[in-house]
Design a protein around this motif. Structure first.
Motif, short mmCIF file in Angstrom:
data_model
loop_
_atom_site.label_atom_id
_atom_site.label_comp_id
_atom_site.label_asym_id
_atom_site.label_seq_id
_atom_site.Cartn_x
_atom_site.Cartn_y
_atom_site.Cartn_z
N UNK A 1 0.77 -1.30 0.16
CA UNK A 1 0.10 0.48 0.30
C UNK A 1 0.46 1.35 -0.12
N UNK A 2 1.98 1.20 1.07
CA UNK A 2 2.27 2.57 0.67
C UNK A 2 3.98 2.91 -0.20
N UNK A 3 3.94 1.64 -1.05
CA UNK A 3 4.96 1.74 -2.00
C UNK A 3 4.05 2.19 -3.70
N UNK A 4 3.20 1.53 -3.14
CA UNK A 4 2.21 1.73 -4.66
C UNK A 4 1.82 3.30 -4.60
N UNK A 5 1.41 3.40 -3.85
CA UNK A 5 0.76 4.63 -3.21
C UNK A 5 2.00 6.00 -3.27
N UNK B 1 4.42 9.80 -9.51
CA UNK B 1 3.28 10.26 -11.54
C UNK B 1 2.05 10.92 -11.25
N UNK B 2 1.86 11.63 -10.50
CA UNK B 2 0.49 12.19 -10.82
C UNK B 2 -0.86 11.13 -10.61
N UNK B 3 -0.51 10.37 -10.95
CA UNK B 3 -2.12 9.38 -10.95
C UNK B 3 -3.05 9.46 -9.87
N UNK B 4 -2.42 9.36 -8.33
CA UNK B 4 -4.19 9.94 -7.91
C UNK B 4 -2.87 10.14 -6.46
N UNK B 5 -3.97 10.69 -5.47
CA UNK B 5 -2.75 11.33 -4.41
C UNK B 5 -4.40 11.14 -3.40
N UNK C 1 -4.74 12.97 -0.16
CA UNK C 1 -4.53 15.24 0.60
C UNK C 1 -5.86 15.32 -0.25
N UNK C 2 -7.35 15.65 -0.44
CA UNK C 2 -8.20 15.79 -0.75
C UNK C 2 -7.79 17.60 -1.78
N UNK C 3 -6.78 18.50 -0.42
CA UNK C 3 -6.12 20.06 -0.27
C UNK C 3 -5.28 19.89 -1.27
N UNK C 4 -4.58 18.03 -1.59
CA UNK C 4 -3.67 18.56 -2.82
C UNK C 4 -3.64 19.03 -4.45
N UNK C 5 -4.90 17.84 -4.27
CA UNK C 5 -5.03 17.54 -5.41
C UNK C 5 -5.54 18.52 -7.01
N UNK C 6 -5.98 20.10 -6.35
CA UNK C 6 -5.83 21.06 -7.70
C UNK C 6 -4.90 21.35 -7.47
N UNK C 7 -3.99 21.22 -6.74
CA UNK C 7 -2.05 21.74 -7.57
C UNK C 7 -1.91 21.01 -8.00
N UNK C 8 -1.74 19.62 -8.08
CA UNK C 8 -1.63 18.39 -9.34
C UNK C 8 -0.92 19.01 -10.70
N UNK C 9 -2.48 19.47 -10.91
CA UNK C 9 -2.64 20.32 -12.60
C UNK C 9 -1.66 20.94 -12.88
#
Length: 430
Positions: free
Chosen positions: A15-19, A25-29, A31-39
């Motif tokens: 879980x820790x490694x794949x996460x 790779x910017x596929x998923x995060x 923290x909901x607060x971090x997601x809008x920053x990724x793009x």
């Protein structure tokens, strides 16, 4: 080390490694607060260093102040302690092939180390001059029943205080009735209804009923899907990675070593698995609109999706392989139905908007419950002065230039107080 323990370590490491790979790779995060920053990073508007700094800033307080402290004293980890860390590890490692591999390795080591470390910390507590672990376990006590109040708060916020009080009253009545008449016999079998589970169920029904009364024919989500079709396609293109992560989390949940939040964790500690599944599902409802809408806009999915996979894992308790397959398939379904579900929510704007009120209500409820629990724990360590410590810590934090998030204040104050009492005990001895 027995087979079950080995499986647990391997699952948490995975879980820790794949996460961490997903975040790198910017596929998923998570923290909901971090997601809008990724793009912003993916489109070259901010640097990798800026992304890493932001990830650390929005996650570190919750990891240290909430995720790890509430996981202490239990073999069940709260998801924040590992998935938020995966966000940080993934964004702090280079955006290259070897950086992705490094993120996976560090994430796996961190996951296994976290599970081992918490067990070691428990053993260390027992060696201290003043073992405050028993008192620390009192910190989460108020959360079990306080959690049932969050739907009433959400209703009051979304609709009106009057409807909020109606929901609160019905929740209270359901608890009393389940407590008084919740045990009965059917065909010679004794059935006992869990009072907390029944009151939460009534509260959720009220919340959904009021929200469903608001009808509409808007197309806000449909418009988002049309505008950000490429980003939706990006998520669907990464379905294999997301499905693997979904399978791993579901499998870890089935082994009762990973809980989505503190309430399910505490219910699992009491071996109330079905009640924990209900609470997990109730929490997930509030995150569906947020996860889907932010995923459409950003092209980055939630690391645990809508978090329903945690509930699926609990329903498949002790069956890690079956749970992995179920979580794998469910995450694929979520990804494929991303656009359709988001468009469907346009027909029920009340349900769509309900998610935001649920999240806010959950945070407020958990924060106040942890504060009360922390005061009880500290008072158990040292009568009267414990209340002074927690209340003073809370009020001074409010005046700080960079205050801790509310959920983290109580746990940090409690651990700091326990450490201080040990220092004082040593001074008194020598």
């Amino acid at each position: 080390m027995n087979v079950t323990t080995l499986i647990n370590y391997l699952l948490i490491a995975a879980v820790g490694g794949v996460g961490s790979i997903l975040a790198n790779r910017g596929i998923a995060v998570f923290n909901d607060g971090l997601r809008p920053i990724m793009p912003e990073y993916l489109e070259g508007k901010i640097t990798r260093k800026e992304l890493a700094a932001t990830s650390f800033a929005v996650s570190f307080g919750l990891i240290i102040g909430f995720g790890i402290p509430v996981s202490l004293g239990s073999t069940i980890l709260v998801a924040h302690s590992i998935l938020l860390s995966a966000d940080v590890i993934g964004t702090w490692t280079p955006d290259t092939k070897w950086g992705t591999a490094l993120a996976g390795i560090i994430g796996a080591i961190y996951g296994a180390g976290l599970l081992f470390g918490l067990s070691s910390i428990v053993a260390l507590f027992k060696m201290l001059p003043f073992n405050f672990l028993p008192a620390l376990s009192l910190m989460s006590g108020p959360i079990l029943l306080a959690f049932c109040a969050f739907p009433a708060l959400a209703v009051a916020s979304q609709h009106s205080p009057k409807k909020g009080f109606i929901t609160f009253g019905l929740t209270f009545l359901a608890y009393l009735l389940a407590t008084k008449f919740g045990t009965f016999k059917v065909n010679g079998y004794t059935i006992t209804l869990n009072a907390i589970g029944m009151s939460l169920l009534v509260a959720m029904i009220c919340m959904i009923y009021f929200a469903a009364q608001i009808k509409g024919d808007g197309n806000s989500n449909a418009s988002l899907v049309n505008v950000f079709s490429k980003r939706v396609g990006r998520i669907k293109g990464n379905w294999i990675w997301l499905s693997i992560m979904g399978g791993l989390i579901t499998s870890a949940s089935s082994m009762l070593i990973l809980a989505v939040d503190i309430l399910p964790q505490q219910l699992l500690v009491k071996n109330q698995v079905m009640e924990a599944a209900i609470a997990t599902f109730a929490r997930a409802i509030g995150f569906i609109p947020l996860v889907f809408s932010t995923a459409i806009v950003t092209g980055v999915y939630g690391m645990a999706g809508t978090t329903i996979i945690f509930a699926i894992g609990l329903l498949l308790k002790g069956q890690p392989i079956v749970a992995f397959l179920a979580g794998f398939v469910w995450m694929w379904i979520e990804v494929q139905l991303l656009a359709a579900t988001a468009k469907g929510l346009d027909k029920f704007p009340g349900l769509r908007d309900m998610g935001e009120h649920i999240r806010t209500s959950l945070q407020d409820t958990i924060a106040i419950a942890l504060l009360i629990g922390s005061a009880i724990a500290c008072n158990k360590m040292a009568a009267n002065i414990g209340f002074f410590w927690v209340i003073g810590f809370w009020l001074l934090n409010k005046k700080s230039k960079k205050p801790l998030v509310d959920m983290a204040v109580g746990p940090i104050a409690t651990i700091a107080f326990g450490i201080l009492l040990n220092i004082l005990r040593v001074i008194m001895i020598f």
